[in-house]
Design a protein around this motif. Structure first.
Motif, PDB file in Angstrom:
ATOM      1  N   VAL A 140     -12.438   0.926   6.456  1.00  0.00           N
ATOM      2  CA  VAL A 140     -12.507  -0.526   6.589  1.00  0.00           C
ATOM      3  C   VAL A 140     -13.658  -1.081   5.750  1.00  0.00           C
ATOM      4  O   VAL A 140     -14.780  -0.571   5.798  1.00  0.00           O
ATOM      5  N   ASP A 141     -13.371  -2.114   4.979  1.00  0.00           N
ATOM      6  CA  ASP A 141     -14.397  -2.918   4.317  1.00  0.00           C
ATOM      7  C   ASP A 141     -14.408  -4.279   4.983  1.00  0.00           C
ATOM      8  O   ASP A 141     -13.358  -4.937   5.092  1.00  0.00           O
ATOM      9  N   LEU A 142     -15.593  -4.695   5.433  1.00  0.00           N
ATOM     10  CA  LEU A 142     -15.725  -5.999   6.068  1.00  0.00           C
ATOM     11  C   LEU A 142     -16.665  -6.838   5.207  1.00  0.00           C
ATOM     12  O   LEU A 142     -17.862  -6.580   5.154  1.00  0.00           O
ATOM     13  N   VAL A 143     -16.107  -7.826   4.520  1.00  0.00           N
ATOM     14  CA  VAL A 143     -16.804  -8.534   3.444  1.00  0.00           C
ATOM     15  C   VAL A 143     -16.945 -10.010   3.773  1.00  0.00           C
ATOM     16  O   VAL A 143     -15.948 -10.691   4.051  1.00  0.00           O
ATOM     17  N   PRO A 144     -18.166 -10.555   3.727  1.00  0.00           N
ATOM     18  CA  PRO A 144     -18.322 -12.000   3.890  1.00  0.00           C
ATOM     19  C   PRO A 144     -18.021 -12.722   2.577  1.00  0.00           C
ATOM     20  O   PRO A 144     -18.284 -12.195   1.489  1.00  0.00           O
ATOM     21  N   CYS A 145     -17.448 -13.899   2.674  1.00  0.00           N
ATOM     22  CA  CYS A 145     -17.205 -14.703   1.481  1.00  0.00           C
ATOM     23  C   CYS A 145     -17.241 -16.183   1.870  1.00  0.00           C
ATOM     24  O   CYS A 145     -17.336 -16.523   3.057  1.00  0.00           O
ATOM     25  N   TYR A 146     -17.159 -17.032   0.873  1.00  0.00           N
ATOM     26  CA  TYR A 146     -17.151 -18.473   1.117  1.00  0.00           C
ATOM     27  C   TYR A 146     -15.716 -18.991   1.181  1.00  0.00           C
ATOM     28  O   TYR A 146     -14.835 -18.532   0.440  1.00  0.00           O
ATOM     29  N   TRP A 192       0.833  -1.199   0.000  1.00  0.00           N
ATOM     30  CA  TRP A 192       0.000   0.000   0.000  1.00  0.00           C
ATOM     31  C   TRP A 192       0.871   1.253   0.000  1.00  0.00           C
ATOM     32  O   TRP A 192       2.018   1.240   0.438  1.00  0.00           O
ATOM     33  N   LEU A 193       0.312   2.334  -0.508  1.00  0.00           N
ATOM     34  CA  LEU A 193       1.033   3.598  -0.590  1.00  0.00           C
ATOM     35  C   LEU A 193       0.911   4.368   0.716  1.00  0.00           C
ATOM     36  O   LEU A 193      -0.138   4.353   1.364  1.00  0.00           O
ATOM     37  N   ALA A 194       1.955   5.038   1.081  1.00  0.00           N
ATOM     38  CA  ALA A 194       1.927   5.854   2.297  1.00  0.00           C
ATOM     39  C   ALA A 194       0.735   6.807   2.241  1.00  0.00           C
ATOM     40  O   ALA A 194       0.483   7.450   1.233  1.00  0.00           O
ATOM     41  N   GLY A 195      -0.005   6.838   3.324  1.00  0.00           N
ATOM     42  CA  GLY A 195      -1.180   7.704   3.391  1.00  0.00           C
ATOM     43  C   GLY A 195      -2.472   7.018   3.034  1.00  0.00           C
ATOM     44  O   GLY A 195      -3.552   7.519   3.368  1.00  0.00           O
ATOM     45  N   ASP A 196      -2.409   5.877   2.343  1.00  0.00           N
ATOM     46  CA  ASP A 196      -3.634   5.120   2.073  1.00  0.00           C
ATOM     47  C   ASP A 196      -4.147   4.560   3.394  1.00  0.00           C
ATOM     48  O   ASP A 196      -3.369   4.092   4.228  1.00  0.00           O
ATOM     49  N   ARG A 197      -5.455   4.573   3.566  1.00  0.00           N
ATOM     50  CA  ARG A 197      -6.016   4.233   4.875  1.00  0.00           C
ATOM     51  C   ARG A 197      -6.991   3.070   4.789  1.00  0.00           C
ATOM     52  O   ARG A 197      -7.960   3.006   5.523  1.00  0.00           O
ATOM     53  N   ASP A 198      -6.743   2.119   3.899  1.00  0.00           N
ATOM     54  CA  ASP A 198      -7.704   1.042   3.661  1.00  0.00           C
ATOM     55  C   ASP A 198      -7.294  -0.246   4.361  1.00  0.00           C
ATOM     56  O   ASP A 198      -6.140  -0.685   4.248  1.00  0.00           O
ATOM     57  N   ILE A 199      -8.255  -0.845   5.051  1.00  0.00           N
ATOM     58  CA  ILE A 199      -8.084  -2.189   5.607  1.00  0.00           C
ATOM     59  C   ILE A 199      -9.248  -3.033   5.094  1.00  0.00           C
ATOM     60  O   ILE A 199     -10.413  -2.696   5.309  1.00  0.00           O
ATOM     61  N   ASP A 200      -8.924  -4.111   4.393  1.00  0.00           N
ATOM     62  CA  ASP A 200      -9.942  -5.006   3.845  1.00  0.00           C
ATOM     63  C   ASP A 200      -9.895  -6.327   4.597  1.00  0.00           C
ATOM     64  O   ASP A 200      -8.872  -7.033   4.574  1.00  0.00           O
ATOM     65  N   LEU A 201     -11.000  -6.649   5.246  1.00  0.00           N
ATOM     66  CA  LEU A 201     -11.104  -7.906   5.989  1.00  0.00           C
ATOM     67  C   LEU A 201     -12.200  -8.768   5.373  1.00  0.00           C
ATOM     68  O   LEU A 201     -13.326  -8.307   5.179  1.00  0.00           O
ATOM     69  N   PHE A 202     -11.863 -10.013   5.062  1.00  0.00           N
ATOM     70  CA  PHE A 202     -12.826 -10.964   4.537  1.00  0.00           C
ATOM     71  C   PHE A 202     -13.117 -12.010   5.608  1.00  0.00           C
ATOM     72  O   PHE A 202     -12.189 -12.596   6.178  1.00  0.00           O
ATOM     73  N   VAL A 203     -14.394 -12.201   5.873  1.00  0.00           N
ATOM     74  CA  VAL A 203     -14.824 -13.216   6.836  1.00  0.00           C
ATOM     75  C   VAL A 203     -15.286 -14.428   6.030  1.00  0.00           C
ATOM     76  O   VAL A 203     -16.278 -14.357   5.298  1.00  0.00           O
ATOM     77  N   ARG A 204     -14.553 -15.539   6.149  1.00  0.00           N
ATOM     78  CA  ARG A 204     -14.830 -16.722   5.333  1.00  0.00           C
ATOM     79  C   ARG A 204     -15.721 -17.709   6.087  1.00  0.00           C
ATOM     80  O   ARG A 204     -15.360 -18.207   7.158  1.00  0.00           O
TER      81      ARG A 204
END
Length: 491
Positions: free
Chosen positions: A137-143, A81-93
């Motif tokens: 934050v993106d909190l995404v369900p997946c299989y 990730w680039l300095a200053g980007d503030r994204d955290i992506d969490l996938f709940v399987r």
């Protein structure tokens, strides 16, 4: 030493100097875009806290928590990730046998518990997005599926992308990925959304890995002759009709670069050559917001100088997500432009844009949209030439002749060479007349665009398009920047 030898040495010296300059530029950019220790530590702590909150939320669901896990994915998980980007992506399987309705319901329950101030978004299925400790934050369900070929929803393959690259990108390559991403952002080619049609983060990472670094990728891209194909795992099966093909190493039936437009592939080539010829950090940090907006007077002056007839169809933007909106806008623009060209008005260029704002929940929203076609001809004669078949084509020729023989409103039929010809009344002598008529709805329009146009629209022609720089009904001079970009185009 011969003269040829001297010339070779001189060329080598120049090349070596350019290489040294490029190396210094890349090193400088890498320093600027690499997160420092404090930022990396804060992100890791926030991610750990979020995972703990997910696990606590899972305990309240009717599932065996041992069958569910949480995976951090994306650039912050892979260290790209680039300095200053503030994204955290969490996938709940969740287990693969879980019904789809339950997956969506449980995913939203967990999301709301972890991000109580978050909001619901929708990709292939709903998920929750919000803020935590200064991070988006993106909190995404997946299989949880065995491999990417067995996915049940599109997001299921993302953890496999993460695992594949995490095992292959060392610190040096990760630094080059950051440089490449910064380069793509600066030239306007970063993002796989259907508005940008550019390079995704995953695609950028695969290309850097495939070429062994940013500079080798830059040198290769400068010489690409599309279509260009890469197959990191030598799957060698699927064929794709795209300018850039990168076979997904985790899914042999997928082209990672499918959304990447020919224009953005060409854009990368143009700026790769530019940077190789003139290495400079400034190219990586151009103002991404675009040029300063033009005011109405400046737009009018451009129209007078160009002596063309711009025609703008202005309407309320359909209430659809961005990835549905822009394909429909482009389809509609192409339909109108093609029909105006067919009718003889001669299109020079066309563009579409929509005014962006946010709703009361902070979600992206749109005000008005514009379909702009710049025409060579403002007005056509009252009659048009219409050729029939050659006289010797018996049945069709007689049919053409009889259709017009007794029509008092046409000139002819007469012979021009071996063909019947008539000069008949033109349906529309001006482009404005066409776009203001019901015939507009006979062209290929996006379904939601057609619905919005049916509710009402405004037509601006000639110098009237300058009004677009004065207001958009939402947020001031939103279209002044778009018009500036249109009237001062660059690659």
């Amino acid at each position: 030493m011969t003269e040829d030898d001297a010339g070779d040495d001189a060329d080598t010296g120049t090349d070596a100097g350019a290489e040294d300059d490029l190396s210094r530029v890349v090193a400088g950019v890498r320093d600027r875009v690499t997160p420092d220790v404090e930022e990396a530590t804060r992100l890791a702590e926030a991610a750990d806290d979020l995972v703990a909150r997910v696990e606590a939320a899972l305990a309240d669901l009717p599932v065996d928590v041992e069958d569910v896990d949480t995976v951090q994915v994306g650039s912050t998980a892979r260290g790209t990730w680039l300095a200053g980007d503030r994204d955290i992506d969490l996938f709940v399987r969740f287990p693969g046998e879980l019904p789809r309705d339950d997956l969506e319901s449980y995913g939203l329950q967990v999301g709301r518990a972890v991000l109580p101030d978050g909001r619901e978004e929708f990709a292939e299925h709903p998920y929750v997005t919000g803020a935590y400790d200064g991070f988006d934050v993106d909190l995404v369900p997946c299989y949880d599926v065995p491999d990417a070929t067995g996915i049940r929803s599109a997001v299921d393959r993302t953890p496999f992308h993460n695992a594949y690259l995490a095992a292959r990108l060392d610190e040096d390559l990760a630094g080059d990925v950051r440089v490449f991403k910064r380069f793509l952002k600066a030239i306007g080619a970063y993002g796989s959304d259907l508005r940008t049609e550019g390079f995704s983060g995953y695609l950028a990472e695969l290309l850097v890995f495939e070429h062994g670094g940013f500079v080798p990728l830059l040198e290769a891209a400068a010489d690409w002759h599309p279509p260009v194909r890469f197959d990191p795992e030598d799957h060698g099966r699927a064929a794709f009709d795209h300018p850039l093909v990168v076979i997904d190493p985790t899914d042999p039936e997928r082209n990672v670069a499918a959304v990447c437009s020919a224009e953005n592939v060409a854009r990368l080539q143009h700026y790769a050559r530019d940077l190789l010829a003139d290495p400079r950090e400034g190219l990586f940090f151009r103002d991404e917001s675009g040029p300063e907006h033009l005011d109405a007077d400046a737009v009018r002056e451009h129209v007078r100088r160009r002596e063309t007839t711009p025609v703008a169809v202005v309407f309320d933007t359909p209430d659809v997500v961005e990835d549905q909106l822009y394909p429909q806008l482009r389809k509609s623009l192409d339909g109108i432009q093609s029909e105006l060209t067919r009718r003889g008005f001669g299109s020079i260029r066309a563009e579409t844009f929509a005014a962006e704002t946010t709703d009361e929940l902070g979600r992206q929203a749109f005000g008005r949209a514009v379909l702009l076609v710049e025409l060579e001809v403002a007005k056509l004669p009252a009659v048009e030439r219409h050729e029939g078949p050659p006289v010797h084509v018996d049945e069709h020729a007689r049919g053409f002749y009889e259709a017009y023989a007794d029509d008092p409103d046409v000139y002819g039929p007469f012979l021009d060479g071996d063909r019947y010809v008539v000069e008949r009344e033109r349906e529309f002598t001006s482009a404005v007349g066409f776009v203001e008529s019901d015939s507009l709805f006979d062209v290929a329009l996006g379904v939601h665009v057609a619905e919005s146009l049916n509710e009402g629209y405004e037509v601006l022609a000639g110098e009237e398009v300058a009004e677009l720089a004065e207001h958009d009904g939402v947020d001031g001079e939103a279209f002044g920047v778009e018009l500036a970009r249109y009237l001062d185009p660059e690659p």
